[in-house]
Design a protein around this motif. Structure first.
Motif, PDB file in Angstrom:
ATOM      1  N   THR A   7       0.977  -1.666  -0.043  1.00 12.99           N
ATOM      2  CA  THR A   7       0.053   0.316  -0.021  1.00 12.99           C
ATOM      3  C   THR A   7       0.838   0.933   0.052  1.00 12.99           C
ATOM      4  O   THR A   7       0.484   2.504  -0.721  1.00 12.99           O
ATOM      5  CB  THR A   7      -0.680  -0.162   1.260  1.00 12.99           C
ATOM      6  OG1 THR A   7       0.244  -0.196   2.332  1.00 12.99           O
ATOM      7  CG2 THR A   7      -1.976  -1.211   0.955  1.00 12.99           C
ATOM      8  N   VAL A   8       1.880   1.122   0.974  1.00 14.35           N
ATOM      9  CA  VAL A   8       3.074   2.209   0.847  1.00 14.35           C
ATOM     10  C   VAL A   8       3.859   2.370  -0.911  1.00 14.35           C
ATOM     11  O   VAL A   8       3.244   3.695  -1.035  1.00 14.35           O
ATOM     12  CB  VAL A   8       4.138   1.976   2.117  1.00 14.35           C
ATOM     13  CG1 VAL A   8       5.110   3.403   1.789  1.00 14.35           C
ATOM     14  CG2 VAL A   8       3.301   2.922   2.822  1.00 14.35           C
ATOM     15  N   LEU A   9       4.254   1.188  -1.109  1.00 16.80           N
ATOM     16  CA  LEU A   9       4.799   1.257  -2.347  1.00 16.80           C
ATOM     17  C   LEU A   9       3.529   1.726  -3.695  1.00 16.80           C
ATOM     18  O   LEU A   9       4.273   2.926  -3.950  1.00 16.80           O
ATOM     19  CB  LEU A   9       5.437   0.351  -3.152  1.00 16.80           C
ATOM     20  CG  LEU A   9       6.629  -0.072  -2.390  1.00 16.80           C
ATOM     21  CD1 LEU A   9       6.723  -1.291  -2.375  1.00 16.80           C
ATOM     22  CD2 LEU A   9       7.506   0.698  -2.263  1.00 16.80           C
ATOM     23  N   GLU A  10       2.239   1.612  -3.820  1.00 12.98           N
ATOM     24  CA  GLU A  10       1.076   2.414  -4.253  1.00 12.98           C
ATOM     25  C   GLU A  10       1.434   3.449  -4.334  1.00 12.98           C
ATOM     26  O   GLU A  10       1.741   4.448  -5.837  1.00 12.98           O
ATOM     27  CB  GLU A  10       0.415   1.445  -4.299  1.00 12.98           C
ATOM     28  CG  GLU A  10       0.891  -0.405  -4.950  1.00 12.98           C
ATOM     29  CD  GLU A  10      -0.692  -0.242  -4.791  1.00 12.98           C
ATOM     30  OE1 GLU A  10      -0.719  -2.338  -4.720  1.00 12.98           O
ATOM     31  OE2 GLU A  10      -1.496  -0.179  -4.479  1.00 12.98           O
ATOM     32  N   TRP A  11       1.701   4.117  -3.205  1.00 16.34           N
ATOM     33  CA  TRP A  11       1.073   4.907  -2.667  1.00 16.34           C
ATOM     34  C   TRP A  11       2.063   6.355  -3.292  1.00 16.34           C
ATOM     35  O   TRP A  11       1.748   7.287  -3.829  1.00 16.34           O
ATOM     36  CB  TRP A  11       0.553   5.565  -1.265  1.00 16.34           C
ATOM     37  CG  TRP A  11       0.114   6.931  -0.609  1.00 16.34           C
ATOM     38  CD1 TRP A  11      -0.855   7.280  -1.624  1.00 16.34           C
ATOM     39  CD2 TRP A  11       0.841   8.148  -0.249  1.00 16.34           C
ATOM     40  NE1 TRP A  11      -0.791   9.447  -1.308  1.00 16.34           N
ATOM     41  CE2 TRP A  11      -0.380   9.111  -0.500  1.00 16.34           C
ATOM     42  CE3 TRP A  11       2.623   7.620   0.334  1.00 16.34           C
ATOM     43  CZ2 TRP A  11       0.747  10.108  -0.087  1.00 16.34           C
ATOM     44  CZ3 TRP A  11       2.803   9.245   0.704  1.00 16.34           C
ATOM     45  CH2 TRP A  11       2.076  10.049   0.814  1.00 16.34           C
ATOM     46  N   VAL A  12       3.647   5.569  -2.913  1.00 18.71           N
ATOM     47  CA  VAL A  12       5.031   6.762  -3.351  1.00 18.71           C
ATOM     48  C   VAL A  12       4.157   7.026  -5.193  1.00 18.71           C
ATOM     49  O   VAL A  12       5.450   7.681  -5.457  1.00 18.71           O
ATOM     50  CB  VAL A  12       6.076   6.080  -2.626  1.00 18.71           C
ATOM     51  CG1 VAL A  12       6.700   6.773  -3.375  1.00 18.71           C
ATOM     52  CG2 VAL A  12       5.564   6.556  -1.417  1.00 18.71           C
ATOM     53  N   ASP A  13       4.338   5.760  -5.510  1.00 20.44           N
ATOM     54  CA  ASP A  13       3.927   5.991  -7.158  1.00 20.44           C
ATOM     55  C   ASP A  13       3.770   6.415  -7.682  1.00 20.44           C
ATOM     56  O   ASP A  13       3.840   6.935  -8.763  1.00 20.44           O
ATOM     57  CB  ASP A  13       3.750   3.763  -7.871  1.00 20.44           C
ATOM     58  CG  ASP A  13       5.228   2.940  -7.547  1.00 20.44           C
ATOM     59  OD1 ASP A  13       6.604   4.246  -7.313  1.00 20.44           O
ATOM     60  OD2 ASP A  13       4.900   2.472  -7.460  1.00 20.44           O
ATOM     61  N   GLU A  14       1.939   6.828  -6.786  1.00 17.12           N
ATOM     62  CA  GLU A  14       1.408   7.302  -7.891  1.00 17.12           C
ATOM     63  C   GLU A  14       1.557   9.077  -7.110  1.00 17.12           C
ATOM     64  O   GLU A  14       1.135  10.006  -7.852  1.00 17.12           O
ATOM     65  CB  GLU A  14      -0.308   7.218  -7.066  1.00 17.12           C
ATOM     66  CG  GLU A  14      -1.211   5.795  -7.525  1.00 17.12           C
ATOM     67  CD  GLU A  14      -2.162   6.155  -6.328  1.00 17.12           C
ATOM     68  OE1 GLU A  14      -2.601   6.658  -5.909  1.00 17.12           O
ATOM     69  OE2 GLU A  14      -2.395   4.612  -6.609  1.00 17.12           O
ATOM     70  N   ALA A  15       2.607   9.299  -6.166  1.00 16.49           N
ATOM     71  CA  ALA A  15       2.391  10.845  -5.914  1.00 16.49           C
ATOM     72  C   ALA A  15       3.590  10.978  -6.225  1.00 16.49           C
ATOM     73  O   ALA A  15       3.796  11.935  -6.575  1.00 16.49           O
ATOM     74  CB  ALA A  15       3.285  10.602  -4.201  1.00 16.49           C
ATOM     75  N   VAL A  16       4.577   9.989  -7.023  1.00 13.46           N
ATOM     76  CA  VAL A  16       5.874  10.541  -7.570  1.00 13.46           C
ATOM     77  C   VAL A  16       5.233  10.542  -8.955  1.00 13.46           C
ATOM     78  O   VAL A  16       5.315  11.506 -10.186  1.00 13.46           O
ATOM     79  CB  VAL A  16       6.631   9.617  -7.928  1.00 13.46           C
ATOM     80  CG1 VAL A  16       7.838   9.842  -9.207  1.00 13.46           C
ATOM     81  CG2 VAL A  16       7.742   9.214  -6.495  1.00 13.46           C
ATOM     82  N   GLU A  17       4.152  10.426 -10.226  1.00 11.66           N
ATOM     83  CA  GLU A  17       3.757   9.988 -11.027  1.00 11.66           C
ATOM     84  C   GLU A  17       2.673  11.994 -10.936  1.00 11.66           C
ATOM     85  O   GLU A  17       3.114  12.065 -12.402  1.00 11.66           O
ATOM     86  CB  GLU A  17       2.857   9.557 -11.357  1.00 11.66           C
ATOM     87  CG  GLU A  17       2.068   8.705 -12.700  1.00 11.66           C
ATOM     88  CD  GLU A  17       1.266   8.364 -12.816  1.00 11.66           C
ATOM     89  OE1 GLU A  17       0.233   7.964 -13.772  1.00 11.66           O
ATOM     90  OE2 GLU A  17       1.639   6.105 -12.141  1.00 11.66           O
ATOM     91  N   LEU A  18       2.557  12.196  -9.954  1.00 11.84           N
ATOM     92  CA  LEU A  18       1.893  13.836  -9.655  1.00 11.84           C
ATOM     93  C   LEU A  18       2.761  14.404 -10.043  1.00 11.84           C
ATOM     94  O   LEU A  18       2.484  15.525 -10.828  1.00 11.84           O
ATOM     95  CB  LEU A  18       0.681  13.307  -9.304  1.00 11.84           C
ATOM     96  CG  LEU A  18      -0.217  14.450  -8.519  1.00 11.84           C
ATOM     97  CD1 LEU A  18      -1.214  15.093  -9.840  1.00 11.84           C
ATOM     98  CD2 LEU A  18      -1.042  14.909  -7.182  1.00 11.84           C
TER      99      LEU A  18
END
Ligand code: GTP
Ligand code: SPV
Ligand code: MN
Length: 588
Positions: A7-18
């Motif tokens: 859940t952490v990895l996915e959320w950080v990925d999304e934050a990076v993408e944004l």
């Protein structure tokens, strides 16, 4: 460390993408990494290294002059239904808030590094602690979070595979005050903060998570997140008893939390211990009593007014590994100064805005809300229980604020319900801790007005339910006011360390001992019930301090009625009953 929480990895990925940062750095909590960040911040001027001999490991930071305090008018509770935010919060529909914020966050970290900060609020390993992950593009925020929270790998270890963590998106973006948003999504465990780099707007463990999100979690999970200091008083037998106290911002929590006992107590072997100065998470312990932990690991304290006389322990706490924000730089010896630190404003100096100041008298050198960010471990009176996973048992809850005339020095609630009434009707003069007018009396229930993450009517109900649950073992509730003034506007109570004299009466009363007289507003000490040995104070002054002016209190009742009306039928009936009782007592 390998991060395996999906859940952490996915959320950080999304934050990076944004946000599209150039680089991503996971904060591990090591000193080597922090040292590297400090070096980088010095190179950019974000941090100014101070005198290594006099202030080892200390730095000065100047924020943008438009970004110096919490911004309550830009702070939002974004729950799905407007009514759930209540009349005291700004509501922002998440259906609109998310797209608005996403647009602002879009590409905001280009050319910058994104720091990913896993952190724990509360002691490591405590069942009461909770984890957050903050992404930010500010080194200042990152280094401050490392002081204020238990941050780094320890947080990921504590979290394990759990999905119970708060998502904190932060970017200073371009510090545009018009596009500044501090948005809380209690239903999504999320906080989005943009265009501020300052304190409670940007260090998201603090007010955003530890109060606004946590108060909502506490309501749902049966515990309390409160804007309270935690203080232990040890008697000569070595027994320590604890109080928790809620005062609005810049109304004396840090000072009370680190008080130095007056001689009359010190000579007998009394000691005072600081567990926390701003945020208490409290819940019923296995023995049925109320236990509190400090959610933080450092102090983000008000600098002006802190000096060797008012708060020597706070001053000592800031002598190493501390970040000072918006204070004066003394260019002679590369140290810091602020109003009332001493009587010698440095002649050769730069003010908080970065302008040559040189001790001139027409403008303040430090901002009134300038602060120090200091590790708790520096505090000479840090409680041995500071890291205790179980927390400390609370004997008394104390409310208070700045009231020139109305509230007496101290009074005790008749019972829990009356205590909740007193907390719900708290009022105080506003301070520099938030933007807006200073010195205006406003209602600030439980010192939580700017920090409650849901409808305050439901918050009062939650308090009443906690009292029912705790029953006989509930702490006793009190109200104090260190800020009564005479007709010339001078404070008439000495305050600071001498506040312990009042705490001692409170602890006696909480133990079912101690003398009190009944007044229309609750139990008060008689003047002789406050120990004034060694204090130069007249009986008349004490009587003035304890005086309940019936006419002022009748005005107070009118003010409370007006305030309560805002809450409509969400205001618990029990509190209207208490208001009726107060009115009847005043008319007797
Ligand atoms: P936040 O960090 O904003 O939550 O503030 P706080 O509640 O911790 O307030 P703090 O202890 O930093 O005190 C703020 C101001 O109140 C300082 O200028 C203090 O000098 C002043 N102050 C604190 N205690 C007393 C007191 O007992 N009497 C008087 N007269 N002033 C006090
Ligand atoms: C307060 O304003 O109550 C503070 C400072 O403790 S801040 O972190 O900005 O909320
Ligand atoms: Mn505070």
């Amino acid at each position: 460390m390998d991060i395996c929480n999906k859940t952490v990895l996915e959320w950080v990925d999304e934050a990076v993408e944004l946000c599209r940062p150039d680089k991503v750095m996971w904060i591990d909590g090591s000193n080597e990494q922090a040292e590297m960040l400090r070096k980088e911040a010095m190179a950019t001027g974000e941090l100014i290294k101070l005198n290594e001999e006099k202030l080892p490991g200390c730095f000065l930071h100047r924020s943008d002059p438009d970004d110096v305090a919490r911004v309550e008018d830009r702070t939002f509770i974004c729950c799905r239904k407007e009514e759930d935010a209540g009349p005291t919060n700004n509501w922002f529909d998440p259906k609109v808030a998310y797209p608005t914020l996403k647009k602002l966050f879009d590409g905001c970290m280009q050319g910058r590094t994104m720091y990913v900060i896993p952190y724990i609020m509360g002691p490591i390993g405590s069942p009461y602690s909770k984890v957050g992950i903050e992404v930010t593009d500010s080194i200042y925020v990152t280094l401050s979070m490392l002081i204020m929270t238990r941050a780094g790998d320890c947080a990921l270890e504590q979290l394990g595979e759990s999905n119970d963590w708060v998502r904190c998106m932060h970017s200073k973006a371009n510090l545009d005050p018009d596009n500044r948003y501090i948005c809380h999504f209690p239903e999504d465990n999320a906080i989005w903060s943009i265009n501020s780099g300052y304190g409670g707007n940007a260090l998201m463990g603090k007010k955003c998570f530890a109060l606004r999100i946590a108060s909502y979690q506490g309501k749902n999970e049966g515990w309390m997140a409160e804007h309270m200091l935690i203080l232990g008083i040890e008697n000569p037998k070595g027994e320590v008893r604890y109080v928790a106290a809620a005062f609005p911002s810049a109304c004396g929590k840090t000072n009370l939390a680190m008080l130095i006992p007056p001689k009359v107590y010190e000579k007998d072997g009394y000691k005072a211990w600081c567990v926390g100065d701003d945020i208490a998470w409290m819940r019923k312990g296995p023995d049925g009593r109320l236990y509190a932990i400090n959610a933080e690991k450092g102090f983000f304290g008000v600098a002006p007014g802190t000096n060797a006389k008012s708060n020597p322990n706070a001053l000592a706490t800031t002598q190493k590994n501390t970040i000072f924000t918006n204070v004066v730089l003394n260019c002679d010896d590369n140290t810091v100064w602020w109003e009332s630190l001493d009587k010698n404003p440095p002649k050769n100096s730069i003010d908080w805005k970065g302008n040559i100041w040189n001790g001139r008298e027409d403008v303040k050198g430090a901002h009134p809300n300038s602060r120090f960010t200091a590790p708790a471990e520096n505090c000479p009176v840090l409680s041995p229980e500071f890291n205790s996973p179980e927390g400390v048992p609370i004997d008394a809850i104390i409310f208070g604020g700045r009231r020139a005339k109305t509230a007496p020095l101290v009074y005790q609630a008749r019972d829990w319900q009356h205590g909740v009434f007193i907390g719900s009707t708290m009022a105080s003069e506003t301070t520099a801790a938030t933007t807006g007018a200073v010195g205006v009396v406003r209602r600030d229930p439980m010192a939580m007005l700017p920090f409650c993450g849901y409808h305050m009517g439901d918050y009062f109900k939650h308090w009443l339910e906690m009292g029912d649950d705790l029953g006989e073992k509930a702490p006793k509730i009190f109200n104090v006011n260190w800020f009564r003034v005479d007709d010339d506007g001078n404070f008439i109570w000495p305050g600071f360390g001498d506040n312990m004299r009042v705490i001692m009466w409170i602890l006696d009363r909480a133990a079912g001992k101690g003398h009190a007289v009944e007044t229309p507003i609750g139990y008060e000490p008689a003047p002789e019930d406050i120990n004034t040995e060694g204090l130069d104070i007249s009986r008349q002054t004490l009587e003035d301090l304890l005086n309940v002016d019936v006419d002022l209190w009748k005005d107070e009742v009118a003010g409370i009625k007006e305030f309560y009306a805002k809450f409509g039928d969400k205001l618990p009936k029990e509190l209207y009953d208490e208001l009726d009782k107060l009115e009847a007592n005043l008319n007797k």
